[in-house]
Design a protein around this motif. Sequence first.
Motif, PDB file in Angstrom:
ATOM      1  N   ALA A 194       0.854  -1.192   0.000  1.00 27.22           N
ATOM      2  CA  ALA A 194       0.000   0.000   0.000  1.00 27.22           C
ATOM      3  C   ALA A 194       0.887   1.239   0.000  1.00 27.22           C
ATOM      4  CB  ALA A 194      -0.933  -0.019   1.202  1.00 27.22           C
ATOM      5  N   GLU A 195       1.853   1.264  -0.938  1.00 23.92           N
ATOM      6  CA  GLU A 195       2.826   2.371  -0.930  1.00 23.92           C
ATOM      7  C   GLU A 195       2.146   3.744  -1.005  1.00 23.92           C
ATOM      8  OE1 GLU A 195       2.856   0.055  -3.365  1.00 23.92           O
ATOM      9  OE2 GLU A 195       4.508  -1.266  -2.863  1.00 23.92           O
ATOM     10  N   PRO A 196       1.122   3.916  -1.871  1.00 26.91           N
ATOM     11  CA  PRO A 196       0.527   5.256  -1.949  1.00 26.91           C
ATOM     12  C   PRO A 196       0.004   5.729  -0.598  1.00 26.91           C
ATOM     13  CG  PRO A 196      -0.207   3.943  -3.790  1.00 26.91           C
ATOM     14  CD  PRO A 196       0.553   3.019  -2.895  1.00 26.91           C
ATOM     15  N   GLU A 197      -0.544   4.794   0.212  1.00 27.10           N
ATOM     16  CA  GLU A 197      -1.090   5.223   1.503  1.00 27.10           C
ATOM     17  C   GLU A 197       0.033   5.651   2.432  1.00 27.10           C
ATOM     18  OE1 GLU A 197      -3.898   2.491   3.085  1.00 27.10           O
ATOM     19  OE2 GLU A 197      -4.819   2.174   1.136  1.00 27.10           O
ATOM     20  N   ALA A 198       1.142   4.938   2.381  1.00 21.87           N
ATOM     21  CA  ALA A 198       2.288   5.316   3.212  1.00 21.87           C
ATOM     22  C   ALA A 198       2.776   6.705   2.818  1.00 21.87           C
ATOM     23  CB  ALA A 198       3.401   4.293   3.049  1.00 21.87           C
ATOM     24  N   VAL A 199       2.875   6.923   1.503  1.00 21.32           N
ATOM     25  CA  VAL A 199       3.363   8.226   1.022  1.00 21.32           C
ATOM     26  C   VAL A 199       2.406   9.331   1.453  1.00 21.32           C
ATOM     27  CG1 VAL A 199       3.838   9.599  -1.034  1.00 21.32           C
ATOM     28  CG2 VAL A 199       4.578   7.217  -0.940  1.00 21.32           C
ATOM     29  N   VAL A 215      11.678   1.784   1.963  1.00 15.81           N
ATOM     30  CA  VAL A 215      11.521   1.152   0.647  1.00 15.81           C
ATOM     31  C   VAL A 215      12.532   0.025   0.493  1.00 15.81           C
ATOM     32  CG1 VAL A 215      10.515   3.011  -0.696  1.00 15.81           C
ATOM     33  CG2 VAL A 215      12.948   2.980  -0.291  1.00 15.81           C
ATOM     34  N   ASP A 216      12.165  -0.974  -0.292  1.00 12.56           N
ATOM     35  CA  ASP A 216      13.129  -2.044  -0.595  1.00 12.56           C
ATOM     36  C   ASP A 216      13.071  -2.364  -2.081  1.00 12.56           C
ATOM     37  OD1 ASP A 216      10.901  -3.609  -1.058  1.00 12.56           O
ATOM     38  OD2 ASP A 216      10.834  -4.339   0.999  1.00 12.56           O
ATOM     39  N   LYS A 217      13.853  -3.345  -2.490  1.00 10.37           N
ATOM     40  CA  LYS A 217      13.971  -3.688  -3.908  1.00 10.37           C
ATOM     41  C   LYS A 217      12.624  -3.972  -4.551  1.00 10.37           C
ATOM     42  CE  LYS A 217      18.337  -4.626  -5.705  1.00 10.37           C
ATOM     43  NZ  LYS A 217      18.801  -3.325  -5.252  1.00 10.37           N
ATOM     44  N   THR A 218      11.679  -4.518  -3.754  1.00 14.73           N
ATOM     45  CA  THR A 218      10.423  -4.954  -4.373  1.00 14.73           C
ATOM     46  C   THR A 218       9.462  -3.796  -4.604  1.00 14.73           C
ATOM     47  OG1 THR A 218       9.523  -5.349  -2.184  1.00 14.73           O
ATOM     48  CG2 THR A 218      10.545  -7.208  -3.308  1.00 14.73           C
ATOM     49  N   ASN A 219       9.507  -2.771  -3.733  1.00 15.57           N
ATOM     50  CA  ASN A 219       8.450  -1.752  -3.870  1.00 15.57           C
ATOM     51  C   ASN A 219       8.955  -0.363  -4.239  1.00 15.57           C
ATOM     52  OD1 ASN A 219       9.549  -0.781  -1.514  1.00 15.57           O
ATOM     53  ND2 ASN A 219       7.989  -1.703  -0.204  1.00 15.57           N
ATOM     54  N   PHE A 220      10.277  -0.187  -4.474  1.00 10.00           N
ATOM     55  CA  PHE A 220      10.733   1.194  -4.693  1.00 10.00           C
ATOM     56  C   PHE A 220      10.213   1.766  -6.008  1.00 10.00           C
ATOM     57  CE2 PHE A 220      14.061  -0.842  -7.146  1.00 10.00           C
ATOM     58  CZ  PHE A 220      14.396   0.094  -8.112  1.00 10.00           C
ATOM     59  N   ALA A 838      -2.553  -2.253  -8.065  1.00 13.85           N
ATOM     60  CA  ALA A 838      -1.955  -3.400  -7.391  1.00 13.85           C
ATOM     61  C   ALA A 838      -1.327  -4.348  -8.402  1.00 13.85           C
ATOM     62  CB  ALA A 838      -3.027  -4.114  -6.592  1.00 13.85           C
ATOM     63  N   GLY A 839      -0.374  -5.111  -7.942  1.00 15.20           N
ATOM     64  CA  GLY A 839       0.212  -6.134  -8.805  1.00 15.20           C
ATOM     65  C   GLY A 839       1.090  -5.549  -9.887  1.00 15.20           C
ATOM     66  N   ARG A 840       1.203  -6.279 -11.011  1.00 18.52           N
ATOM     67  CA  ARG A 840       2.003  -5.777 -12.128  1.00 18.52           C
ATOM     68  C   ARG A 840       1.103  -5.577 -13.335  1.00 18.52           C
ATOM     69  NH1 ARG A 840       6.070  -9.981 -11.803  1.00 18.52           N
ATOM     70  NH2 ARG A 840       7.354  -9.575  -9.983  1.00 18.52           N
TER      71      ARG A 840
END
Length: 892
Positions: A194-199, A215-220, A838-840
């Motif tokens: 839920a990156e947008p919510e964190a931002v 952030v990490d490799k998967t969500n940056f 969500a997802g790719r």
Amino acid sequence: MAPQDPNTPSGSGKRDEESVKVPAKDPKKKDEKKDEDLSEEDLELKKNLELYVERVQDPNPALQRNALESMRQEIRTSTSSMTSVPKPLKYLRPHYGTLKAFYETMADSDLKKYLADILSVLALTMSAEGERDSLKYRLLGSEGDIGSWGHEYVRNLAGEISQEYAKRQSEEAPIDDLMELVQQIVAFHMKHNAEPEAVDLLMEVEDLDLLVEHVDKTNFKRTCLYLTSSARYLPGPDDILVLDIAYLIYMKFEEYPNALQIALFLDNLQNVRQVFQSCDDLLRKKQFCYILARHGISFELDDEMVAEDDDREALQDIINNSKLSEGYLTLARDIEVMEAKTPEDIYKAHLLDGRASAGASVDSARQNLAATFVNAFVNAGFGQDKLMTVPSDASSGGNSGNWLFKNKEHGKTSAAASLGMILLWDVDSGLAQIDKYFHSNDNHVIAGALLGVGIVNCSIKNDCDPALALLGEYIDKEDPSIRIGAIMGLGIAYAGAQNEQIRSKLTPILNDAKAPLDVVAFTAISLGLIYVGSCNEEVAQAIIFALMDRSDSELGEPLARLIPLSLGLLYLGKQESVEATAEVSKTFNEKIRKHCDMTLLSCAYAGTGNVLKVQNLLGHCSQHLEKNETHQGPAVLGIAMIAMAEELGVEMAIRSLEHLLQYGEQNIRRAVPLALGLLCISNPKVNVMDTLSRLSHDTDSEVAMAAVISLGLLGAGTNNARIAGMLRNLSSYYYKDASLLFCVRIAQGLVHLGKGLLTLNPYHSDRFLLSPTALGGIITLMHACLDMKAIILGKYHYVLYFIILAMQPRMLLTVDENLKPLSVPVRVGQAVDVVGQAGRPKTITGFQTHSTPVLLAAGDRAELATEKYIPLSPILEGFVILKENPDYREDN
């Protein structure tokens, strides 16, 4: 739907859900009826919960602990579905008040914290608007993991935190406890996609720096995509902050091309250097150079950025665009359009009925001038055509000379310069072929040759500076047309270069009281383009003095309007930096004061999408003024310049401009078609096309001319069949009106720009970056078009050549590690906005597979259709270097 909680037994889904019922007025009667409706499990659950509520208030701590444990268990196992309020929360609603009251009486202990946790969750459905109970009890409760209560709870807390934060900021209360909670919530959101919510939460509490740790490799990538996309909608200075964080994250994960794009967007050359210094892979640096070359800024590499001399030279060559002509011709050969075209191939007069084609056979100077431009636009950059570059026959004494002299006086200037356009980007053979015109004894031809030299060198930088060497000595000649040719040539060749040598040559002309106005106007524009977006004090000073020195009658001339524009170009896209100059402009002669004000405002906020400035400009457009006011034209163009930043703004601006057409005075109506052309340049939108088609038959000939030219800009370089058809019909409709016919011809040339291989769109890299020189060239032409009759249809038709600054091949050319073209399959389709999904998700839709090189239309995006290679740039546009994928295995 929130993901299943790990503690949830899979079968519990069924009994948890029931839609919320409003508590009734008379609970006693209702309860008996309600109890009958409930299933046995529900009744049991309800009784149990009521029992727990009583037990919690029991004096015995052991019983209390047990009851709280069970209550907690029930709540936790039921938060799986969020389509309805979970059962336990629903049955505990009547007891929320009692538990709250009991909590106040309890002594401090672990149990009290335990109860606070449960109250915090109950407050999710119970607390009144604006009370922030959930947060209050959370801060009083135990320090445990918040995620275990489910997503909805975390989301609700985040909302309450941002309200509480705002309140505490205004009261200047401490916020440390909130920030600890924010840490937890952000970590939870980042783990659960839920990156947008964190931002959003971090933006609310003004602490985006926290993001870099989480952030990490998967969500940056998804985080940064959200950051860069939201930056367009944030007020300053937040937008810069957000992009800085995105830059840091990209640098942290060595995603250098993206970091470079953000650095260019912020116009931060320090960061550009940092990207070069941080990356040690030479191939990737070559790709950076291609990105810089496309953006069109001059950038010098030094030994810190590239250590080896030979490598540095090779990289500097790419930045200098010296390979552009080669790549463009590769594309042309691949698409098989090398065959030169004549203006007749574009006009297609045979498709029209008799009367129009009859009028066209007369050899008039105006028609030949139009043909010169059409020929130059269509064969731009191909190096050969049927009018100017025909090999000379001994008997006829060279054909190109013949065409040149089919033009009258100043027409010869444009004709000679058109040779530069045909040889665009090919400096060596271009200079060789233009050279013969320098020995002419006709000043107009020499002026055209000088302009041609500037055009050939457009966006190509060269160590030996041939343009400066050739044009420098002609700047101070007697003849004004020669001076203008040399000055405009320098402006086009060195746009964006911020060359000090040229500045020292051109600024004296501005302050020379004897210099004719047209020479001064072109000098100002050239300086504006060379120092575009640089906020250079000295140049601004010189232009301001030039404006103050000119007499009233001169400031009333059409060309005088280009001088305030050149001042605006210095501040292109630089927002607040313009304010000091804008203050000075209030002291100008009242003839030009408002005009200058509008121009500065619109240039400074060009491409920012700043809504307040658009409203300000719309306010100026709504006034009904005297006939001789000129400032509303630039205001209308300003709306388009500011709103072109993103798709949504474009749509809204198109609607606002429709209103201006209905209510505006004549001088506004004349600018609206141009603004529409700017908003959708090289992007033929059907609704805009129809509006312009309607306006092209307007009773006011100036409106009609602007609409016709805008149709050309709308379809520039697209070969759009519908626009081409409209223009053909217009050419027969206006066959008696020489001026309008001239405009129709110019538009026909624009639509077939580079035989459909070029674009004028100043945006590139997925509409993220705006090339300042390209926008500068377009705006200059637009302002000239505000007074068609005096400038374009007068003797200054060569201002049309300023559009060259925006011309770029709309191609994707993939090259191998030695920079040789490499053909690979790619999918090209409409780009899809995937921010925050969500997802790719798929980034393109409705794609076709081609092999490179391919053409990209407006709004298209490409992706590789093979795993054999890895592209070194995330955005497939222009030149992209591919390296072989080491993990690739051929499937037999």
